[in-house]
Design a protein around this motif. Structure first.
Motif, PDB file in Angstrom:
ATOM      1  N   ALA A   1      -6.212  15.487  35.964  1.00 18.59           N
ATOM      2  CA  ALA A   1      -6.120  16.590  35.002  1.00 18.59           C
ATOM      3  C   ALA A   1      -5.220  16.249  33.816  1.00 18.59           C
ATOM      4  N   PRO A   2      -3.945  15.845  34.030  1.00 20.42           N
ATOM      5  CA  PRO A   2      -3.120  15.467  32.884  1.00 20.42           C
ATOM      6  C   PRO A   2      -3.642  14.237  32.161  1.00 20.42           C
ATOM      7  N   LEU A   3      -4.256  13.318  32.903  1.00 20.25           N
ATOM      8  CA  LEU A   3      -4.817  12.124  32.268  1.00 20.25           C
ATOM      9  C   LEU A   3      -5.939  12.507  31.319  1.00 20.25           C
ATOM     10  N   CYS A   4      -6.803  13.403  31.772  1.00 19.93           N
ATOM     11  CA  CYS A   4      -7.930  13.857  30.952  1.00 19.93           C
ATOM     12  C   CYS A   4      -7.436  14.554  29.685  1.00 19.93           C
ATOM     13  N   LEU A   5      -6.498  15.471  29.837  1.00 21.27           N
ATOM     14  CA  LEU A   5      -5.993  16.186  28.666  1.00 21.27           C
ATOM     15  C   LEU A   5      -5.252  15.247  27.728  1.00 21.27           C
ATOM     16  N   GLY A   6      -4.418  14.368  28.276  1.00 23.71           N
ATOM     17  CA  GLY A   6      -3.634  13.460  27.439  1.00 23.71           C
ATOM     18  C   GLY A   6      -4.499  12.540  26.600  1.00 23.71           C
ATOM     19  N   LEU A   7      -5.492  11.937  27.220  1.00 26.47           N
ATOM     20  CA  LEU A   7      -6.385  11.036  26.487  1.00 26.47           C
ATOM     21  C   LEU A   7      -7.186  11.795  25.434  1.00 26.47           C
ATOM     22  N   THR A   8      -7.653  12.981  25.806  1.00 29.97           N
ATOM     23  CA  THR A   8      -8.429  13.786  24.865  1.00 29.97           C
ATOM     24  C   THR A   8      -7.571  14.187  23.670  1.00 29.97           C
ATOM     25  N   TYR A   9      -6.326  14.559  23.932  1.00 31.19           N
ATOM     26  CA  TYR A   9      -5.433  14.947  22.839  1.00 31.19           C
ATOM     27  C   TYR A   9      -5.194  13.776  21.885  1.00 31.19           C
ATOM     28  N   MET A  10      -4.915  12.611  22.425  1.00 38.24           N
ATOM     29  CA  MET A  10      -4.647  11.446  21.569  1.00 38.24           C
ATOM     30  C   MET A  10      -5.854  11.086  20.718  1.00 38.24           C
ATOM     31  N   ILE A  11      -7.029  11.124  21.313  1.00 37.03           N
ATOM     32  CA  ILE A  11      -8.250  10.763  20.581  1.00 37.03           C
ATOM     33  C   ILE A  11      -8.567  11.803  19.514  1.00 37.03           C
ATOM     34  N   MET A  12      -8.536  13.072  19.891  1.00 36.29           N
ATOM     35  CA  MET A  12      -8.921  14.131  18.956  1.00 36.29           C
ATOM     36  C   MET A  12      -7.919  14.290  17.823  1.00 36.29           C
ATOM     37  N   SER A  13      -6.626  14.218  18.106  1.00 32.56           N
ATOM     38  CA  SER A  13      -5.622  14.380  17.056  1.00 32.56           C
ATOM     39  C   SER A  13      -5.617  13.189  16.102  1.00 32.56           C
ATOM     40  N   ALA A  14      -5.946  11.990  16.619  1.00 31.92           N
ATOM     41  CA  ALA A  14      -5.984  10.799  15.763  1.00 31.92           C
ATOM     42  C   ALA A  14      -7.116  10.878  14.739  1.00 31.92           C
ATOM     43  N   GLN A  15      -8.138  11.663  15.036  1.00 32.83           N
ATOM     44  CA  GLN A  15      -9.267  11.805  14.122  1.00 32.83           C
ATOM     45  C   GLN A  15      -9.020  12.849  13.038  1.00 32.83           C
ATOM     46  N   ARG A  16      -7.869  13.530  13.105  1.00 32.75           N
ATOM     47  CA  ARG A  16      -7.552  14.588  12.142  1.00 32.75           C
ATOM     48  C   ARG A  16      -6.249  14.252  11.422  1.00 32.75           C
ATOM     49  N   PRO A  17      -6.276  13.479  10.348  1.00 28.42           N
ATOM     50  CA  PRO A  17      -5.032  13.098   9.661  1.00 28.42           C
ATOM     51  C   PRO A  17      -4.252  14.290   9.126  1.00 28.42           C
ATOM     52  N   GLU A  18      -4.933  15.408   8.869  1.00 20.14           N
ATOM     53  CA  GLU A  18      -4.250  16.593   8.353  1.00 20.14           C
ATOM     54  C   GLU A  18      -3.628  17.428   9.469  1.00 20.14           C
ATOM     55  N   TYR A  19      -3.897  17.067  10.697  1.00 21.16           N
ATOM     56  CA  TYR A  19      -3.418  17.838  11.851  1.00 21.16           C
ATOM     57  C   TYR A  19      -1.984  17.430  12.166  1.00 21.16           C
ATOM     58  N   SER A  20      -1.061  18.364  12.065  1.00 18.65           N
ATOM     59  CA  SER A  20       0.357  18.089  12.284  1.00 18.65           C
ATOM     60  C   SER A  20       0.814  18.637  13.625  1.00 18.65           C
ATOM     61  N   PHE A  21       1.400  17.773  14.440  1.00 19.78           N
ATOM     62  CA  PHE A  21       1.904  18.240  15.737  1.00 19.78           C
ATOM     63  C   PHE A  21       3.164  19.091  15.565  1.00 19.78           C
ATOM     64  N   LEU A  22       3.754  19.058  14.377  1.00 19.88           N
ATOM     65  CA  LEU A  22       4.942  19.854  14.117  1.00 19.88           C
ATOM     66  C   LEU A  22       4.613  21.337  13.931  1.00 19.88           C
ATOM     67  N   THR A  23       3.495  21.603  13.278  1.00 19.32           N
ATOM     68  CA  THR A  23       3.195  22.988  12.899  1.00 19.32           C
ATOM     69  C   THR A  23       1.908  23.545  13.510  1.00 19.32           C
ATOM     70  N   LYS A  24       1.001  22.676  13.926  1.00 25.47           N
ATOM     71  CA  LYS A  24      -0.288  23.142  14.437  1.00 25.47           C
ATOM     72  C   LYS A  24      -0.245  23.380  15.940  1.00 25.47           C
ATOM     73  N   ALA A  25      -0.937  24.427  16.370  1.00 25.69           N
ATOM     74  CA  ALA A  25      -1.069  24.692  17.805  1.00 25.69           C
ATOM     75  C   ALA A  25      -2.031  23.686  18.431  1.00 25.69           C
ATOM     76  N   VAL A  26      -1.820  23.391  19.690  1.00 26.19           N
ATOM     77  CA  VAL A  26      -2.730  22.484  20.394  1.00 26.19           C
ATOM     78  C   VAL A  26      -4.150  23.022  20.344  1.00 26.19           C
ATOM     79  N   SER A  27      -4.293  24.335  20.479  1.00 30.97           N
ATOM     80  CA  SER A  27      -5.614  24.961  20.504  1.00 30.97           C
ATOM     81  C   SER A  27      -6.399  24.773  19.214  1.00 30.97           C
ATOM     82  N   GLU A  28      -5.713  24.458  18.122  1.00 33.38           N
ATOM     83  CA  GLU A  28      -6.407  24.291  16.849  1.00 33.38           C
ATOM     84  C   GLU A  28      -7.303  23.061  16.835  1.00 33.38           C
ATOM     85  N   LEU A  29      -7.126  22.157  17.807  1.00 36.47           N
ATOM     86  CA  LEU A  29      -8.060  21.034  17.937  1.00 36.47           C
ATOM     87  C   LEU A  29      -9.438  21.517  18.356  1.00 36.47           C
ATOM     88  N   GLY A  30      -9.484  22.704  18.955  1.00 31.84           N
ATOM     89  CA  GLY A  30     -10.762  23.255  19.413  1.00 31.84           C
ATOM     90  C   GLY A  30     -11.076  24.604  18.816  1.00 31.84           C
TER      91      GLY A  30
END
Length: 202
Positions: free
Chosen positions: A13-42
């Motif tokens: 479960a954590p492996l799946c979420l962790g890998l998905t987060y790294m891949i999806m966030s890397a594809q969004r250069p405008e996505y900031s982990f400082l200000t954006k909610a995790v849910s905004e990836l979806g």
């Protein structure tokens, strides 16, 4: 062997979420982990939103619910409370709900946003119920009692860091990610212990 299977399910479960987060966030250069909610990836307007919602929320949620059954069975006696089981099981269930209903951050009163929020908060509330009631079962086992302190520490830290957005208002996303990390560390810790359970008690 049954404990090992449930342990592997929990670890995935954590492996799946962790890998998905790294891949999806890397594809969004405008996505900031400082200000954006995790849910905004979806969120509704996010590119490839269903990749995140399926592999970031729905699948990990289902895996956690399945894992919770094995974790409970490894400790519970016939007269044991079912609150630990229900807590972690429903935590995974509500996490999946938050993925089924993507967040609409442009209209926070929309039905899908309300259901997404119910899923998110429900997942955390039921996690607290499970995490705070498991130590009673752990104390009945020499194997499990060794992890009580760390288990409760991780749980309390999720509450402490949950206040992060109210203190550091310019970077609320950091606190959310810390809470996510602590939550999945709790899952990983107990899954790892469950995986090793059979070989240790022999």
């Amino acid at each position: 062997m049954k404990n090992k299977r449930f342990g592997l399910i929990g670890l995935s479960a954590p492996l799946c979420l962790g890998l998905t987060y790294m891949i999806m966030s890397a594809q969004r250069p405008e996505y900031s982990f400082l200000t954006k909610a995790v849910s905004e990836l979806g969120s509704l307007d996010a590119p490839n939103k269903w990749y995140w919602n399926v592999f970031g929320y729905i699948l990990p949620g289902v895996l956690i619910s399945i894992f919770s059954i094995g974790l409970y069975q490894s400790m519970a006696q016939k007269t044991s409370s079912r609150l630990p089981l229900l807590g972690i099981f429903l935590s995974g269930f509500f996490m999946a709900i938050s993925g089924i209903f993507p967040g609409d951050f442009e209209d926070r009163t929309s039905t899908t946003m309300i259901l997404h929020t119910v899923g998110s908060f429900g997942s955390y509330i039921f996690f607290l119920i499970g995490a705070f009631t498991y130590p009673k079962l752990m104390r009945e086992s020499n194997y499990w009692k060794s992890v009580i302190l760390l288990s409760l520490t991780l749980t309390w830290l999720t509450i402490i860091f949950g206040a992060w957005p109210f203190v550091f208002t310019d970077m609320p996303g950091v606190g959310q990610r810390i809470v996510f990390s602590l939550y999945f560390l709790w899952i990983a810790l107990h899954a790892f212990k469950l995986y090793n359970y059979q070989s240790v008690i022999k």
